[in-house]
Design a protein around this motif. Structure first.
Motif, PDB file in Angstrom:
ATOM      1  N   ASN A  40      -0.877  14.429   8.607  1.00  0.00           N
ATOM      2  CA  ASN A  40      -0.829  15.214   7.374  1.00  0.00           C
ATOM      3  C   ASN A  40      -2.119  15.978   7.152  1.00  0.00           C
ATOM      4  O   ASN A  40      -3.209  15.478   7.454  1.00  0.00           O
ATOM      5  N   ALA A  41      -1.988  17.166   6.584  1.00  0.00           N
ATOM      6  CA  ALA A  41      -3.159  17.888   6.089  1.00  0.00           C
ATOM      7  C   ALA A  41      -3.675  17.167   4.842  1.00  0.00           C
ATOM      8  O   ALA A  41      -3.075  16.198   4.372  1.00  0.00           O
ATOM      9  N   ASP A  42      -4.769  17.636   4.301  1.00  0.00           N
ATOM     10  CA  ASP A  42      -5.507  16.948   3.242  1.00  0.00           C
ATOM     11  C   ASP A  42      -4.583  16.440   2.126  1.00  0.00           C
ATOM     12  O   ASP A  42      -3.949  17.230   1.420  1.00  0.00           O
ATOM     13  N   SER A  43      -4.545  15.130   1.979  1.00  0.00           N
ATOM     14  CA  SER A  43      -3.638  14.520   1.005  1.00  0.00           C
ATOM     15  C   SER A  43      -4.050  13.078   0.739  1.00  0.00           C
ATOM     16  O   SER A  43      -4.761  12.461   1.532  1.00  0.00           O
ATOM     17  N   VAL A  44      -3.598  12.570  -0.400  1.00  0.00           N
ATOM     18  CA  VAL A  44      -3.726  11.147  -0.706  1.00  0.00           C
ATOM     19  C   VAL A  44      -2.310  10.581  -0.770  1.00  0.00           C
ATOM     20  O   VAL A  44      -1.455  11.101  -1.483  1.00  0.00           O
ATOM     21  N   ILE A  45      -2.079   9.535   0.006  1.00  0.00           N
ATOM     22  CA  ILE A  45      -0.768   8.896   0.066  1.00  0.00           C
ATOM     23  C   ILE A  45      -0.883   7.550  -0.630  1.00  0.00           C
ATOM     24  O   ILE A  45      -1.689   6.705  -0.225  1.00  0.00           O
ATOM     25  N   ILE A  46      -0.106   7.372  -1.689  1.00  0.00           N
ATOM     26  CA  ILE A  46      -0.178   6.119  -2.445  1.00  0.00           C
ATOM     27  C   ILE A  46       1.044   5.257  -2.154  1.00  0.00           C
ATOM     28  O   ILE A  46       2.091   5.748  -1.722  1.00  0.00           O
ATOM     29  N   GLY A  75       1.613  -1.340  -0.529  1.00  0.00           N
ATOM     30  CA  GLY A  75       0.256  -1.221  -0.026  1.00  0.00           C
ATOM     31  C   GLY A  75      -0.581  -0.266  -0.852  1.00  0.00           C
ATOM     32  O   GLY A  75      -0.197   0.149  -1.946  1.00  0.00           O
ATOM     33  N   GLY A  76      -1.747   0.083  -0.297  1.00  0.00           N
ATOM     34  CA  GLY A  76      -2.748   0.819  -1.051  1.00  0.00           C
ATOM     35  C   GLY A  76      -2.780   2.305  -0.752  1.00  0.00           C
ATOM     36  O   GLY A  76      -2.031   2.828   0.075  1.00  0.00           O
ATOM     37  N   ALA A  77      -3.681   2.992  -1.458  1.00  0.00           N
ATOM     38  CA  ALA A  77      -3.840   4.433  -1.312  1.00  0.00           C
ATOM     39  C   ALA A  77      -4.719   4.746  -0.108  1.00  0.00           C
ATOM     40  O   ALA A  77      -5.699   4.053   0.172  1.00  0.00           O
ATOM     41  N   VAL A  78      -4.353   5.825   0.614  1.00  0.00           N
ATOM     42  CA  VAL A  78      -5.123   6.259   1.785  1.00  0.00           C
ATOM     43  C   VAL A  78      -5.290   7.768   1.740  1.00  0.00           C
ATOM     44  O   VAL A  78      -4.422   8.492   1.236  1.00  0.00           O
ATOM     45  N   PHE A  79      -6.413   8.246   2.264  1.00  0.00           N
ATOM     46  CA  PHE A  79      -6.651   9.679   2.385  1.00  0.00           C
ATOM     47  C   PHE A  79      -6.272  10.123   3.787  1.00  0.00           C
ATOM     48  O   PHE A  79      -6.662   9.487   4.773  1.00  0.00           O
ATOM     49  N   HIS A  80      -5.485  11.185   3.896  1.00  0.00           N
ATOM     50  CA  HIS A  80      -5.100  11.749   5.183  1.00  0.00           C
ATOM     51  C   HIS A  80      -5.701  13.137   5.349  1.00  0.00           C
ATOM     52  O   HIS A  80      -5.719  13.936   4.405  1.00  0.00           O
ATOM     53  N   ASP A  81      -6.180  13.412   6.543  1.00  0.00           N
ATOM     54  CA  ASP A  81      -6.472  14.780   6.955  1.00  0.00           C
ATOM     55  C   ASP A  81      -6.096  14.887   8.418  1.00  0.00           C
ATOM     56  O   ASP A  81      -5.480  13.960   8.972  1.00  0.00           O
ATOM     57  N   LEU A  82      -6.428  15.988   9.057  1.00  0.00           N
ATOM     58  CA  LEU A  82      -5.992  16.180  10.439  1.00  0.00           C
ATOM     59  C   LEU A  82      -6.762  15.305  11.421  1.00  0.00           C
ATOM     60  O   LEU A  82      -6.465  15.315  12.620  1.00  0.00           O
TER      61      LEU A  82
END
Length: 338
Positions: A40-46, A75-82
């Motif tokens: 994923n491009a810049d995003s926070v997945i909760i 589960g918890g929140a994570v930051f995604h980028d490339l």
């Protein structure tokens, strides 16, 4: 006919990839073992049971164009980028087994010269001179006849940005739901500088095929190939909606206060499923009537900036002599509620 299926997404849009994952899981053939690779491009997945206002700096995310997406798993929140690679393993029961997918990922990393291990139920870690560091978190989902294991691998993610968006603004917020557990994290590029998304995907595919003793052609997933799939349009719209990503937040109490030149304001909100079910506003302003009207107008409305903007516009129309004060109040509320 092959018993395995391998898909790689060419999209980096988080809501698209999560919708694809869910549709594959719901429609998969019971005789297939599936590997889905994506990023994923810049995003926070909760997680499914998390509160975005509690877990994330939603204001900074909005300012920086960071997407918020809620997944189907806990589960918890994570930051995604490339700099992340995400994997999903799916299988029907009773064959579905989390230890199999764990072994495949660890074998893939070992082929790249990375000696990692699983830790607890959800994490992959490596050891250095400072001790264990996490580079992967996982989550799981099970239905009556099938299950999946998905997770993210930190390859060369921007870890400073992770800290920016996963540290919420300090707010007086009492929330139910699952909180994220922070851990020391590292990128796999610290061990193998040449590692990248393509190499990791190739390694996981090889380990997956080796485990099941067969090969199959990789299917590439894009908006063009999936938008015509039955049920996908509706699934994507749901996955992208405010109601799913924000409105599914567990019940929480929200207390805000600020002092202006014309008086102090204290706002108490009870929010359930993204809806304001209770609103109380206190002030020492000499004219409390506009704020009393505001608290009535936001009741039973969606907890978002549009609700407050529209309500204050109505209050201003009723009390035009307080326009300057109400504009100041509106600007503050929009910033703290975002």
């Amino acid at each position: 006919m092959s018993s395995i299926r391998i898909l790689i997404s060419t999209s980096t849009e988080p809501c698209f990839n999560l919708a694809v994952e869910d549709l594959i899981f719901r429609s998969m053939s019971v005789d297939k073992r599936i590997l889905f690779l994506w990023r994923n491009a810049d995003s926070v997945i909760i997680g499914r049971a998390q509160n975005p206002w509690k877990e994330c700096n939603t204001l900074k995310m909005q300012r920086d164009g960071i997407t918020l997406a809620r997944r189907q798993t806990g589960g918890g929140a994570v930051f995604h980028d490339l700099g992340n690679t995400n994997f999903t393993f799916m299988a029907s029961k009773p064959e579905y087994n989390k230890s199999i997918s764990t072994k495949i990922v660890l074998d893939a990393l070992l082929s790249l010269g990375i000696k990692a291990k699983s830790s607890g139920r959800n994490d992959f870690v490596i050891e250095d001179h400072e001790g264990e560091k996490k580079f992967s978190g996982s989550a799981y989902r099970e239905a009556k006849d099938r299950g999946f294991h998905h997770g993210t691998l930190l390859l060369n993610a921007n870890l400073s940005r992770l800290a920016d968006y996963l540290n919420p603004d300090p707010k007086k917020l009492k929330a139910k739901g699952i909180s994220s557990v922070r851990a020391r994290v590292t990128n796999l590029s610290e061990i193998t500088p040449s590692i990248d998304h393509e190499k990791v995907c190739d390694a996981i595919i090889d380990a997956f095929c080796d485990y099941y003793g067969e090969r199959t052609e990789v299917q590439y997933v894009s908006a063009q190939t999936f938008l015509t799939e039955e049920g996908f349009k509706e699934k994507f719209e749901h996955q992208s909606s405010w109601q799913w990503n924000f409105g599914q937040a567990p019940e929480f109490m929200y207390t805000l206060d600020e002092r202006f030149t014309w008086g102090g304001v204290e706002l108490h909100l009870n929010v359930q499923k993204g809806c304001i079910v209770e609103a109380k506003m206190f002030t020492d302003s000499l004219d409390p009537a506009p704020l009393e009207m505001l608290s009535r107008l936001i009741l039973d409305k969606t907890f978002n900036t549009q609700t407050f903007t529209q309500a204050i516009d109505k209050v201003t129309a009723q009390f035009p002599e307080r326009r300057v004060d109400l504009t100041e109040l509106q600007k503050w509320l929009i910033e703290v509620i975002t």
